[in-house]
Design an enzyme around this catalytic site. Structure first.
Site, PDB file in Angstrom:
ATOM      1  N   HIS A   1      62.171  59.481  42.600  1.00 16.97           N
ATOM      2  CA  HIS A   1      62.545  58.804  41.355  1.00 16.97           C
ATOM      3  C   HIS A   1      61.390  58.799  40.360  1.00 16.97           C
ATOM      4  O   HIS A   1      60.214  58.756  40.730  1.00 16.97           O
ATOM      5  CB  HIS A   1      63.000  57.374  41.638  1.00 16.97           C
ATOM      6  CG  HIS A   1      61.965  56.532  42.317  1.00 16.97           C
ATOM      7  ND1 HIS A   1      60.960  55.886  41.635  1.00 16.97           N
ATOM      8  CD2 HIS A   1      61.776  56.211  43.611  1.00 16.97           C
ATOM      9  CE1 HIS A   1      60.206  55.201  42.471  1.00 16.97           C
ATOM     10  NE2 HIS A   1      60.673  55.392  43.689  1.00 16.97           N
ATOM     11  N   ASP A   2      61.739  58.898  39.087  1.00 12.85           N
ATOM     12  CA  ASP A   2      60.794  58.866  37.965  1.00 12.85           C
ATOM     13  C   ASP A   2      59.858  60.066  37.950  1.00 12.85           C
ATOM     14  O   ASP A   2      58.844  60.063  37.251  1.00 12.85           O
ATOM     15  CB  ASP A   2      59.960  57.571  37.961  1.00 12.85           C
ATOM     16  CG  ASP A   2      60.821  56.327  37.872  1.00 12.85           C
ATOM     17  OD1 ASP A   2      61.229  55.969  36.748  1.00 12.85           O
ATOM     18  OD2 ASP A   2      61.104  55.721  38.923  1.00 12.85           O
TER      19      ASP A   2
ATOM     20  N   GLY B   1      57.844  59.035  44.425  1.00 15.97           N
ATOM     21  CA  GLY B   1      58.205  58.579  43.098  1.00 15.97           C
ATOM     22  C   GLY B   1      57.062  58.689  42.108  1.00 15.97           C
ATOM     23  O   GLY B   1      55.885  58.596  42.466  1.00 15.97           O
TER      24      GLY B   1
END
Length: 279
Positions: free
Chosen positions: A141-142, A159
């Protein structure tokens, strides 16, 4: 054919207004709120959820799973069992409508996964264009992935990891959260990377250690001998003279022959490093 929960199954969708001129296998399951542009192919048993937009000419392989919000550009190729857009693996995530945004002409091989963002940055996981993601690799994520990046089999990016253009990550590597991988760098097979990898460099090992410049990558990128020589001069100042980063930056600034965009990018990367550089 529509199911009881409103999903649409199979090639009856071929003439749907939101899916013009698409080739959809009869066993695929596609939510009516998904949007497929012209020429998209969807393989057997693929599942495409709501708020998914797929660009023209993209191929979605068998058993792929796509959840939204997801924006997938044109001419991407998803092999079997690719999974895109599932929620982030983050304990603080509470179902917010974050996104995964992907450019064009990427190749995602078998069992590749990429997750939507958390809410800890701008809410978007981003993948650029013309990248190759080999089997079982993962983008957390991100993440921020540039263009013409290669990530080899079973390498896992945590992430908030950033990978700049033309970087090469070999097989079975682990990259710690918030690490940055610089442009035209190479991460050797099995490396565990816990600090930033400077542009143009090669690192290997667990924990990763600096092994020199990525000479082959610089040549393949079309840099002439003079530019490669200047990069080597800057590399020596940063990593081989025993200087602090501030001293190295000043030495580079004092040499007008090193005032090139490639070296400016190296200095900017060093300046922006929060985790420190792999040495």
């Amino acid at each position: 054919m529509a199911t009881s929960d409103g999903l649409v199954v199979g090639s009856a969708f071929g003439h749907h207004a939101r899916m013009p001129d698409c080739d959809i296998h009869p066993t695929a399951v596609i939510h009516p709120q998904a949007e497929l542009e012209a020429g998209v192919e969807v393989g057997a048993y693929a599942v495409i959820g709501p708020d998914v937009r797929i660009g023209a000419g993209t191929i979605v392989g068998p058993h792929a799973v796509l959840e939204g919000p997801l924006r997938l550009g044109p001419r991407n190729h998803l092999a079997a069992h690719v999974t895109l857009g599932l929620p982030p693996q983050d304990d603080g995530y509470a179902g917010e409508p974050t996104e995964l945004v992907i450019g064009s002409d990427n190749r995602f091989r078998e069992f590749f996964t990429a997750h939507r963002a958390s809410t800890k940055e701008d809410g978007v996981t981003r993948i650029g264009s013309h990248n190759l993601f080999m089997a079982y690799s993962h983008i957390g994520h991100d993440g921020r992935i540039g263009d013409r990046v290669t990530i080899s089999n079973a390498s896992q990016l945590a992430g908030h990891v950033q990978v700049e253009n033309r970087a090469y990550i070999s097989a079975v590597c682990g990259v710690h959260q918030f690490v940055r991988i610089g442009s035209l760098s190479m991460v050797g097979g099995g490396a565990v990377v816990t600090q930033d990898v400077a542009p143009y460099c090669t690192v290997t090992g667990n924990r990763a250690r600096l092994r020199g410049l990525n000479h082959r990558g610089l040549q393949r990128a079309g840099l002439d001998a003079g530019e490669r020589r200047r990069i080597r001069q800057a590399y020596d100042l940063v990593f081989r003279r025993g200087l602090t980063l501030e001293q190295a930056r000043q030495a580079i600034a004092d040499d007008p022959g090193l005032a090139t965009p490639w070296i400016e990018a190296l200095v900017a990367f060093m300046t922006g490093s929060d985790r420190g550089l792999v040495r």
